[in-house]
Design an enzyme around this catalytic site. Structure first.
Site, mmCIF file in Angstrom:
data_model
loop_
_atom_site.group_PDB
_atom_site.id
_atom_site.type_symbol
_atom_site.label_atom_id
_atom_site.label_comp_id
_atom_site.label_asym_id
_atom_site.label_seq_id
_atom_site.Cartn_x
_atom_site.Cartn_y
_atom_site.Cartn_z
ATOM 1 N N ASP B 41 42.317 47.796 37.389
ATOM 2 C CA ASP B 41 40.987 47.894 36.797
ATOM 3 C C ASP B 41 40.914 46.890 35.650
ATOM 4 O O ASP B 41 41.715 46.936 34.719
ATOM 5 C CB ASP B 41 40.804 49.332 36.266
ATOM 6 C CG ASP B 41 39.358 49.626 35.932
ATOM 7 O OD1 ASP B 41 38.496 48.744 36.168
ATOM 8 O OD2 ASP B 41 39.085 50.736 35.437
ATOM 9 N N ASP B 134 35.272 44.601 39.652
ATOM 10 C CA ASP B 134 36.368 44.590 38.679
ATOM 11 C C ASP B 134 37.453 45.611 38.918
ATOM 12 O O ASP B 134 38.279 45.842 38.053
ATOM 13 C CB ASP B 134 35.801 44.752 37.264
ATOM 14 C CG ASP B 134 35.065 46.074 37.097
ATOM 15 O OD1 ASP B 134 34.735 46.692 38.117
ATOM 16 O OD2 ASP B 134 34.831 46.478 35.954
ATOM 17 N N GLU B 135 37.472 46.260 40.063
ATOM 18 C CA GLU B 135 38.584 47.170 40.328
ATOM 19 C C GLU B 135 38.892 47.219 41.815
ATOM 20 O O GLU B 135 38.019 46.969 42.644
ATOM 21 C CB GLU B 135 38.313 48.575 39.786
ATOM 22 C CG GLU B 135 37.045 49.204 40.283
ATOM 23 C CD GLU B 135 36.857 50.631 39.781
ATOM 24 O OE1 GLU B 135 37.852 51.372 39.700
ATOM 25 O OE2 GLU B 135 35.719 51.005 39.493
#
Lengths: 372, 417
Positions: B41, B134-135
């Site tokens: 993350d 983003d993860e």
């Protein structure tokens, strides 16, 4: 209140009550059945505020009175009691409980006061007539499959019952459609039904009504007003609001100029459609019909799953035509045919198709084709 | 106890500092080199990208989000200290942090950066399941022999490469399934590396609130609370059939999660579940014409995306947010699948007509779900709406013109409102 009642008649009454009550309900009293004992009868009343059903059952009434309990719970209990049991229902008014006793079983159920139970306002019916159960059964059974479930067009969520002008004079007519198929079923107009206002009988009411129509000998008393409809046998009274909306002018969409006539054994046809549709797992399975002289080729082509084809002997003498349909719709209309051959009337591959049984125009079906 | 240095990636037996480079950034755990499921993350991704691109922002609070009436997409850690968090209405965030630099999100840019990170992850394993820009989950099972180093070392290397090559930081959660990996990545943010081993799973979960579970939001939490379930220990008291009876499929999942079990696989190819577009207004509005114009444009966007992907859906959803932030969601199942802007619009419009009285609104959105391939879409015509076929044909013609002459070559009058 204290009554003794035979399990079978109790099960039937409570069974009907529990199917009317709304399961996902936030108003507790609407989950309950109102039990009223007086004279030598007990009545069971249930409502979801749109439909009300009252079932009167003969019983030994030791002490008159009334109370309400959860319809679903009572039904579950009675269902699990042994066949032939005698059931005693009693409440003492003070404890707020209803006891249910049968043989060695003993239950105590929470009640709600009868005063809280909503009773549907009575209304003035503008038409009253009586019809044999088999006649109503045919009208609704043959039309209900086409009822729409689409919430946006709520006025299609029922069967439109009205008086219509047919070739041989006035008829009692039921129509249902979801925009993809349409069913129009006629019956002789019963005496007293002339002034019937056209009403849309909701899907749920049609389902409940069906339970009143199993007895071939029964006469059903039908009362209709602009806002309500009532169906009654000597034991059961089903009252329902009708859908507040205008049913579309269905006459416009029933083609009259379809001349290409195909006659086929309905059972064979339905089985063939069912077989070829197997290869596709899509929800809207398209079956292609290719018609040429006395020959029908049914095919399904599902690019990811496979393909199927079947040939059927039919009676057809017009120019060749190719047309596609949703398999489910074809199956449903073919299964309405029970005595004679199915007759399909085509125009072009983009135009709706008419289906009827032999030359009988008292029940006709319209299906919209699919692009294939 | 097996340990790893996050600065030089040396492995050794536990100690306070790395024996090779003397760095204190050590991860030590008995199962460190046996665990294979990870969750990566990025730390305050959008804000970090902005700070990286403009070093003058480095020490200032940065909020990425949409306009005066929008919500916070991402707040940097400086702003977070002041109480700002994502999904917070912007005015509230600015009250807490009046000196914040507010930056409008640059979606395309973040997507490009995300691709670079994805490329780094692809070097570790073919099994990368992105959850958003983003993860992502990474399944490193079996990669130790390929890389000659255990997953933990490669993952620490991933964070190091992200910092060295891209100037962005992230946190890793390493465990034995997706649920715990995701929980772990959140434990030690930012620049974290947390491990939850098999042996300590039960102990770790014991007093944790059920809100820890991804997918248990406020509504689910409330209904769990009504059943007396607040923590994982409460959950453990229920047997599987009772939980399933009360909460359906989610109940069964909860039963397993309570025991630290999660059998979902990391899958690189996640099918799209829904397509939706929404818009937030500058001023709350109840103007039916204006809203109708938005409905059409949103329906058209959803339809364009469905057409581009070759998919169609059966459920049309309308989302409205009222001035008091209360959301209304209305949905309808169609009898068959559609990707047509006209049908999506008409369905959404019917839903809107029933909800319009609830206005004024601050947001309107249209979605399409229950998706399948478009092979069977919009094939059956409507008996009661003979014009539908014509509208569909004109939509196809419009699409063809746009494909040739560009998006604005032809527009509906409705789209101008």
């Amino acid at each position: 209140m204290k009554i003794s009642i035979e399990r079978a008649s109790l099960l039937k009454a409570v069974g009907q009550a529990q199917s009317v009550v709304e399961r996902r309900n936030t108003i507790p009293i609407l989950a309950n059945v109102l039990i009223e004992a007086e004279g030598s009868n007990v009545s069971f009343r249930a409502t979801d505020l749109d439909i009300e059903v009252v079932d009167r059952v003969p019983a030994m009434v030791e002490r008159a009175g009334a109370t309400t309990v959860s319809a679903v719970t009572l039904h579950e209990i009675v269902r699990k009691l042994p066949d032939g049991a005698l059931v005693v229902l009693a409440d003492d008014g003070a404890s707020g409980r209803l006891t249910v006793e049968a043989g060695r079983s003993n239950f105590s159920l929470a009640t709600l006061p009868r005063e809280d139970f909503p009773v549907m306002a009575s209304s003035e019916y503008s038409a009253n007539f009586s019809a044999p159960a088999p006649v109503l059964r045919r009208l609704f059974d043959k039309s209900k499959f086409a009822i729409s479930t689409e919430e946006t067009r709520y006025y299609l969520n029922g069967v439109y019952m009205h008086v219509a002008e047919a070739e041989g004079g006035k008829v009692l007519r039921c129509v249902a459609t979801d925009g993809h198929r349409l069913a129009r079923v006629d019956a002789d107009l019963p005496a007293g039904a002339e002034g019937l206002p056209g009403v849309i009988v909701p899907r749920k009411t049609v389902g409940e009504l069906r339970k009143l129509l199993d007895d071939d000998e029964a006469q059903i008393a039908v009362s209709v007003s602009e806002t309500k409809v009532r169906f009654a046998t000597p034991e059961i009274t089903l009252t329902s609001k009708v859908i507040d909306g205008t049913f579309p002018d269905y006459g416009r969409v029933i083609p009259t100029g379809n001349t290409k006539k195909m006659e086929v054994d309905a059972r064979e046809f339905a089985q063939a459609v069912d077989r070829v549709a197997t290869v596709s797992s899509e929800r809207s399975r398209a079956v292609k019909l290719v018609l040429s002289e006395d020959k029908l080729i049914l095919s399904v082509n599902a690019p990811d799953a496979g393909a199927a084809e079947e040939e059927l002997a039919v009676a057809y003498g017009d120019e060749p035509i190719e047309i596609g349909f949703n398999a489910k719709y074809l199956l449903e209309i073919a299964s309405q045919v029970d005595r004679e051959n199915a007759v399909f009337l085509f125009d072009t591959s983009g135009q709706p198709v008419v289906m009827r049984e032999g030359n009988d125009t008292s029940a006709i079906y319209v299906v919209m084709p699919m692009r294939v | 106890m097996p340990a790893l240095c996050r600065s030089c990636l040396a492995t050794f037996d536990a100690g306070a500092r790395c024996p090779a480079c003397r760095s204190p950034r050590i991860v030590a755990h008995p199962e460190l080199f046996d665990l294979t499921i990870a969750h990566m993350d990025c730390d305050a991704f959008y804000a970090s990208v902005e700070k990286r691109d403009d070093p003058t922002l480095a020490t200032r609070p940065v909020i990425v989000g949409g306009g005066r009436r929008g919500v916070v997409s991402t707040a940097c850690y400086v702003a977070r200290i002041r109480g700002v968090h994502s999904a917070m209405p912007m005015f509230q965030a600015l009250k807490l942090c009046p000196d914040a630099v507010v930056i409008a999100p640059r979606g395309a840019h973040y997507a490009a950066v995300s691709k670079q990170i994805r490329a780094l992850m692809d070097d570790l394993t073919p099994s990368v399941e992105p959850l958003s820009l983003d993860e992502a989950f990474l399944d490193m099972t079996g990669t130790a022999r390929l890389h000659g180093r255990p997953p933990a070392v490669m993952l620490a290397g991933l964070l190091k490469r992200m910092e060295d090559e891209l100037g962005l930081t992230g946190s890793i959660g390493l465990s034995h399934n997706k649920f715990l990996a995701k929980v772990a990545s959140d434990l030690d943010k930012p620049r974290g590396f947390s491990v939850i081993g098999k042996a300590e799973t039960a102990e770790f979960l014991r007093d944790k609130p059920v809100g820890l579970i991804w997918g248990v939001g406020a509504a689910m939490r409330a209904s769990l609370e009504r059943a007396g379930i607040r923590t994982f220990t409460d959950l453990l008291r229920w047997d599987k059939t009772d939980l399933t009876a009360r909460f359906g499929a989610m109940g069964e999942r909860l039963w397993h999660l309570a025991r630290g079990e999660d059998h979902r696989r990391v899958s690189a190819h996640h099918p799209v579940k829904s397509i939706s577009n929404e818009t937030t207004f500058f001023e709350d509005t109840a103007d039916p014409d204006l809203l109708d114009g938005h409905l059409w444009r949103l329906s058209e966007k959803v339809s364009d995306r469905a057409k581009a992907k070759g998919i169609a859906g059966r459920i049309v959803t309308l989302k409205l947010k009222r001035a008091d932030f209360r959301s209304l969601t209305r949905r309808i199942s169609l009898p068959d699948t559609t990707q047509s802007a006209d049908r999506i619009y008409r369905t959404a419009r019917a839903l809107f007509d029933r909800a319009a009285g609830e206005g004024p609104f601050r947001l309107i959105g249209v979605g399409l779900s229950d998706l399948t391939s478009d092979a069977g879409a919009d094939l059956s015509a409507d008996l009661l709406d003979p014009d539908a076929a014509k509208r569909l044909a004109s939509e196809r013609a419009t699409d063809a013109i746009r494909a040739r002459f560009g998006k604005d070559a032809i527009l509906k009058g409705r789209a101008m409102r």
